[in-house]
Design an enzyme around this catalytic site. Structure first.
Site, short mmCIF file in Angstrom:
data_model
loop_
_atom_site.label_atom_id
_atom_site.label_comp_id
_atom_site.label_asym_id
_atom_site.label_seq_id
_atom_site.Cartn_x
_atom_site.Cartn_y
_atom_site.Cartn_z
N PRO A 1 7.59 -34.46 -32.63
CG PRO A 1 9.26 -33.08 -33.52
CD PRO A 1 7.83 -33.52 -33.74
CG ASN A 2 9.66 -32.02 -27.81
OD1 ASN A 2 10.69 -32.61 -27.49
ND2 ASN A 2 9.66 -30.86 -28.47
NE ARG A 3 5.25 -39.97 -25.31
CZ ARG A 3 5.15 -41.06 -26.08
NH1 ARG A 3 6.13 -41.38 -26.89
NH2 ARG A 3 4.06 -41.80 -26.06
CG LEU A 4 4.03 -31.67 -27.63
CD1 LEU A 4 4.49 -30.22 -27.71
CD2 LEU A 4 2.93 -31.83 -26.58
CG HIS A 5 2.41 -38.02 -30.78
ND1 HIS A 5 3.71 -38.01 -31.23
CD2 HIS A 5 2.41 -38.76 -29.64
CE1 HIS A 5 4.47 -38.72 -30.42
NE2 HIS A 5 3.71 -39.17 -29.44
#
Length: 193
Positions: free
Chosen positions: A169-173
């Protein structure tokens, strides 16, 4: 994450198979042409082990000639619905004739004939010309086993780096990169997404 990249790859690959992902063995192979331009296309992974990743092709195809001339290769597996990607960088080398022969013998007869039929990556006049070549090859091998042509076989991509990307989520890959060291062990690092 596993200590070694092949073990981690096997876990993710098995997971993609179990999820019913269509053709989880489809991968993009990126090569470099004679002018220094990257070229990429989809092929099918046929095997993997601690040595690397294996696929088969016509050695006279664009990708075959490019890998023979410049063996630096990139592979990408993209399992979008699973929010996973694997990027591999390594060196291509031809498999032995014995390995290529063994795999060729397992292919459907039509695919074996196709390996003789297609002058892959060459310009052809039209579809009829290709179908005519196929008819000639069917007649040539009628009633006999189809041998592997010298211009067709496997490549092993010996991986030097393998990066696993897991969507979050939230591009915090999550991005974990395995890098082969000089003594052939692996270091594992986390990269910012």
């Amino acid at each position: 994450m596993a200590a070694e990249p092949i073990e981690q790859f096997e876990q993710w690959f098995t997971s993609a198979l179990s999820a019913g992902y269509p053709e989880p063995n489809a991968m993009v192979v990126a090569t470099v042409d004679a002018n220094g331009y990257p070229q990429s296309r989809n092929v099918l992974l046929k095997a993997f082990d601690e040595r690397g990743f294996v696929f088969y092709t016509n050695y006279n195809s664009d990708k075959g000639r490019e890998m023979i001339a410049r063996p630096q290769v990139g592979l990408t597996f993209s399992w979008i619905e699973l929010h996973r990607q694997i990027r591999i960088v390594g060196l291509a080398e031809k498999l032995s004739d014995d390995e290529s022969d063994a795999y060729f013998a397992t292919r459907p007869r039509g695919s074996q004939v196709g390996a003789w039929t297609s002058p892959q990556s060459s310009v052809i006049a039209d579809r009829a010309a290709l179908e005519s070549l196929e008819a000639q090859m069917v007649a040539r091998f009628m009633g006999d086993p189809v041998p592997r042509p010298d211009h067709w076989g496997g490549f092993l991509i010996r991986h030097a780096t393998v990066e696993f990307w897991q969507g979050r989520p939230n591009r915090l890959h999550d991005r974990i990169r395995y890098t082969r060291t000089a003594n052939s062990t692996w270091t594992k690092t986390r990269l910012a997404p």
